[in-house]
Design a protein around this motif. Structure first.
Motif, PDB file in Angstrom:
ATOM      1  N   VAL A  11       0.866  -1.177   0.000  1.00  0.00           N
ATOM      2  CA  VAL A  11       0.000   0.000   0.000  1.00  0.00           C
ATOM      3  C   VAL A  11       0.902   1.225   0.000  1.00  0.00           C
ATOM      4  O   VAL A  11       1.924   1.253   0.689  1.00  0.00           O
ATOM      5  CB  VAL A  11      -0.933   0.025   1.233  1.00  0.00           C
ATOM      6  CG1 VAL A  11      -1.577   1.411   1.406  1.00  0.00           C
ATOM      7  CG2 VAL A  11      -2.017  -1.036   1.121  1.00  0.00           C
ATOM      8  N   ILE A  64       1.138   5.354   0.713  1.00  0.00           N
ATOM      9  CA  ILE A  64       0.548   6.554   1.295  1.00  0.00           C
ATOM     10  C   ILE A  64       1.384   7.715   0.769  1.00  0.00           C
ATOM     11  O   ILE A  64       2.419   8.066   1.326  1.00  0.00           O
ATOM     12  CB  ILE A  64       0.546   6.506   2.837  1.00  0.00           C
ATOM     13  CG1 ILE A  64      -0.184   5.257   3.337  1.00  0.00           C
ATOM     14  CG2 ILE A  64      -0.100   7.768   3.409  1.00  0.00           C
ATOM     15  CD1 ILE A  64      -0.160   5.084   4.848  1.00  0.00           C
ATOM     16  N   THR A  92      -3.790   2.690  -2.795  1.00  0.00           N
ATOM     17  CA  THR A  92      -3.034   3.943  -2.864  1.00  0.00           C
ATOM     18  C   THR A  92      -3.797   5.015  -2.079  1.00  0.00           C
ATOM     19  O   THR A  92      -4.979   4.861  -1.764  1.00  0.00           O
ATOM     20  CB  THR A  92      -2.838   4.435  -4.309  1.00  0.00           C
ATOM     21  OG1 THR A  92      -4.114   4.833  -4.839  1.00  0.00           O
ATOM     22  CG2 THR A  92      -2.236   3.340  -5.187  1.00  0.00           C
ATOM     23  N   SER A  93      -3.106   6.130  -1.806  1.00  0.00           N
ATOM     24  CA  SER A  93      -3.738   7.244  -1.088  1.00  0.00           C
ATOM     25  C   SER A  93      -2.833   8.467  -1.171  1.00  0.00           C
ATOM     26  O   SER A  93      -1.706   8.389  -1.649  1.00  0.00           O
ATOM     27  CB  SER A  93      -3.985   6.870   0.384  1.00  0.00           C
ATOM     28  OG  SER A  93      -2.779   6.455   1.016  1.00  0.00           O
ATOM     29  N   LEU A 109      -7.636   4.107  -1.593  1.00  0.00           N
ATOM     30  CA  LEU A 109      -8.178   4.044  -0.242  1.00  0.00           C
ATOM     31  C   LEU A 109      -8.662   5.404   0.228  1.00  0.00           C
ATOM     32  O   LEU A 109      -9.586   5.485   1.046  1.00  0.00           O
ATOM     33  CB  LEU A 109      -7.115   3.503   0.723  1.00  0.00           C
ATOM     34  CG  LEU A 109      -6.511   2.141   0.372  1.00  0.00           C
ATOM     35  CD1 LEU A 109      -5.487   1.729   1.417  1.00  0.00           C
ATOM     36  CD2 LEU A 109      -7.615   1.088   0.265  1.00  0.00           C
ATOM     37  N   ASP A 151      -5.484  11.418   3.447  1.00  0.00           N
ATOM     38  CA  ASP A 151      -4.946  10.412   4.357  1.00  0.00           C
ATOM     39  C   ASP A 151      -5.967   9.295   4.598  1.00  0.00           C
ATOM     40  O   ASP A 151      -7.127   9.550   4.903  1.00  0.00           O
ATOM     41  CB  ASP A 151      -4.540  11.063   5.686  1.00  0.00           C
ATOM     42  CG  ASP A 151      -5.590  12.022   6.223  1.00  0.00           C
ATOM     43  OD1 ASP A 151      -5.753  13.101   5.632  1.00  0.00           O
ATOM     44  OD2 ASP A 151      -6.254  11.680   7.219  1.00  0.00           O
ATOM     45  N   PRO A 152      -5.525   8.049   4.470  1.00  0.00           N
ATOM     46  CA  PRO A 152      -6.422   6.909   4.718  1.00  0.00           C
ATOM     47  C   PRO A 152      -6.466   6.610   6.215  1.00  0.00           C
ATOM     48  O   PRO A 152      -5.620   7.078   6.982  1.00  0.00           O
ATOM     49  CB  PRO A 152      -5.737   5.772   3.953  1.00  0.00           C
ATOM     50  CG  PRO A 152      -4.276   6.096   4.104  1.00  0.00           C
ATOM     51  CD  PRO A 152      -4.179   7.599   4.053  1.00  0.00           C
ATOM     52  N   VAL A 159      -5.803   0.757   5.701  1.00  0.00           N
ATOM     53  CA  VAL A 159      -4.502   0.281   5.227  1.00  0.00           C
ATOM     54  C   VAL A 159      -4.271  -1.163   5.626  1.00  0.00           C
ATOM     55  O   VAL A 159      -3.952  -2.014   4.794  1.00  0.00           O
ATOM     56  CB  VAL A 159      -3.367   1.181   5.761  1.00  0.00           C
ATOM     57  CG1 VAL A 159      -2.012   0.621   5.333  1.00  0.00           C
ATOM     58  CG2 VAL A 159      -3.529   2.609   5.245  1.00  0.00           C
ATOM     59  N   LYS A 175      -6.063  -4.143   3.878  1.00  0.00           N
ATOM     60  CA  LYS A 175      -5.576  -4.682   2.603  1.00  0.00           C
ATOM     61  C   LYS A 175      -4.507  -5.752   2.819  1.00  0.00           C
ATOM     62  O   LYS A 175      -4.030  -6.353   1.863  1.00  0.00           O
ATOM     63  CB  LYS A 175      -5.006  -3.554   1.734  1.00  0.00           C
ATOM     64  CG  LYS A 175      -5.987  -2.423   1.426  1.00  0.00           C
ATOM     65  CD  LYS A 175      -7.272  -2.935   0.793  1.00  0.00           C
ATOM     66  CE  LYS A 175      -7.029  -3.519  -0.590  1.00  0.00           C
ATOM     67  NZ  LYS A 175      -8.309  -3.936  -1.239  1.00  0.00           N
ATOM     68  N   VAL A 179       4.173  -1.082   3.536  1.00  0.00           N
ATOM     69  CA  VAL A 179       3.501   0.204   3.376  1.00  0.00           C
ATOM     70  C   VAL A 179       4.581   1.225   3.050  1.00  0.00           C
ATOM     71  O   VAL A 179       5.502   1.446   3.841  1.00  0.00           O
ATOM     72  CB  VAL A 179       2.736   0.623   4.650  1.00  0.00           C
ATOM     73  CG1 VAL A 179       2.125   2.013   4.473  1.00  0.00           C
ATOM     74  CG2 VAL A 179       1.650  -0.397   4.983  1.00  0.00           C
ATOM     75  N   VAL A 200      -2.107   8.818  10.184  1.00  0.00           N
ATOM     76  CA  VAL A 200      -2.583   7.470   9.878  1.00  0.00           C
ATOM     77  C   VAL A 200      -2.219   6.520  11.007  1.00  0.00           C
ATOM     78  O   VAL A 200      -3.027   5.682  11.433  1.00  0.00           O
ATOM     79  CB  VAL A 200      -1.990   6.964   8.545  1.00  0.00           C
ATOM     80  CG1 VAL A 200      -2.456   5.531   8.255  1.00  0.00           C
ATOM     81  CG2 VAL A 200      -2.377   7.888   7.397  1.00  0.00           C
ATOM     82  N   THR A 231       7.107  -0.638   7.327  1.00  0.00           N
ATOM     83  CA  THR A 231       6.810   0.662   6.716  1.00  0.00           C
ATOM     84  C   THR A 231       8.096   1.238   6.149  1.00  0.00           C
ATOM     85  O   THR A 231       9.087   1.382   6.864  1.00  0.00           O
ATOM     86  CB  THR A 231       6.223   1.641   7.741  1.00  0.00           C
ATOM     87  OG1 THR A 231       7.132   1.796   8.842  1.00  0.00           O
ATOM     88  CG2 THR A 231       4.882   1.158   8.254  1.00  0.00           C
TER      89      THR A 231
END
Length: 337
Positions: A47, A49, A69-70, A90, A94-95, A100, A103, A108, A122, A135
């Motif tokens: 994912v 961000i 995506t976001s 998403l 910001d999701p 997140v 998924k 990430v 987030v 991340t």
């Protein structure tokens, strides 16, 4: 433009010659913004961000790994639209943390630390890591920068273009596509050299500029580019001085102060998001041409206003297109008058 040439690059990399690149040795451990990350294999899903990471995935031929995506500023380039249409968005901005992790990503990728970090809107990196979701934070937003000072962080050291190349190289290593990363970086470096060369011989010693990103409201101080951030790098690379002296990434500065600085050029952001009124480039232009303070600035009276995609003002692939656009626009003006 550069991003169109990237598509040709990816088509070339699809040839069997790619198989001769040295493979990633797993488990792979690398340092990312003071946090060690270990991968037992190439992540099967991710994912993003932040639009910068999303377009890096597409340019590296990794679009099939994205499951969400976001944080979008501009529409995706035409050459990535078909791929992007297959990936769930998403959020435009910001999701949620739940969206997140829902998924079930194996990585990430984060463009900005204020999204995922100590005060992340987030979540924190620890929250993701506790769920065994690594991340990856773009080095451009953590190296030489304190994101706990100032609204959008403060640069302790000037932005380095090497941090963009580093993101590409590390993502390529994580996903075992090193040759793609190397060739993409080479193409970006060639593009940068070409833009700089296009202004060779032009006297810019007295040339200055101001980057206006947006404003929370049209009648309050605008968000402008600080002196050590990404737009400042763009200007310095071309030999142009930034009139803003703050070390904050995007400080707010009053128009009276900016008018006194009287920049040679005004560079304004065009974006497709509508978070603030001044996200609309047409409203920016109307303001500049009608406000009693701004309409008397030399850049406005002489139509030295350059429009750039907001995403080109960030540590992204489009930064290189942005520099090319700046160089072209500057070269077309006779600054001797």
């Amino acid at each position: 433009m550069l991003l169109h040439r990237v598509v040709t690059l990816m088509a070339t990399l699809a040839l069997p010659a790619l198989a001769h690149g040295a493979p990633t040795q797993y488990p792979l451990t690398l340092q990312n913004c003071a946090s060690p990350l270990t991968f037992q294999h190439a992540p099967k899903s991710a994912v993003t961000i932040g639009q910068a990471g999303t377009e890096m995935f597409y340019a590296l031929g990794l679009g099939d790994r994205l499951v969400g995506t976001s944080l979008w500023f501009n529409d995706v380039p035409v050459q990535y639209q078909a791929q992007n249409a297959k990936v769930e968005r998403l959020a435009d901005n910001d999701p949620s943390f739940e969206a997140v992790i829902g998924k079930r990503p194996e990585l990430v990728a984060v463009q900005l630390e204020w999204m995922v970090g100590p005060q992340g809107v987030v979540g924190t990196r620890e929250q993701f890591h506790e769920l065994n979701i690594p991340t990856y934070l773009m080095p451009s937003d953590c190296e030489g920068k304190d994101n706990l000072v100032g609204a959008d962080g403060t640069r302790m050291q000037p932005f380095s273009i090497g941090s963009v190349y580093k993101s590409i190289s590390q993502l390529a290593e994580i996903f075992d596509v090193q040759q793609r990363g190397e060739q993409l970086n080479n193409q970006l470096k060639a593009s940068l050299e070409k833009s700089v060369a296009s202004l060779k011989g032009k006297d810019l010693s007295s040339t200055s500029a101001l980057f206006w990103f947006s404003s929370a409201d049209m009648d309050i101080d605008p968000y402008v580019a600080g002196r050590k951030g990404i737009p400042d790098f763009m200007l310095n690379t071309l030999g142009v001085r930034n009139v803003v002296e703050s070390d904050e990434e995007w400080p707010t500065v009053g128009w009276e102060t900016l008018a006194k600085a009287n920049p040679t050029f005004l560079v304004i952001a065009r974006m497709d998001r509508r978070r603030f009124p001044a996200d609309d480039v047409e409203k920016k232009l109307e303001f500049l041409r009608t406000d009693p303070v701004t309409r008397n600035m030399d850049a406005v009276k002489n139509n030295r206003i350059i429009v750039l995609d907001a995403h080109a003002m960030q540590a992204s692939l489009r930064l290189f297109d942005g520099i090319e656009t700046l160089a072209t626009a500057i070269s077309q003006h006779d600054l001797s008058k």
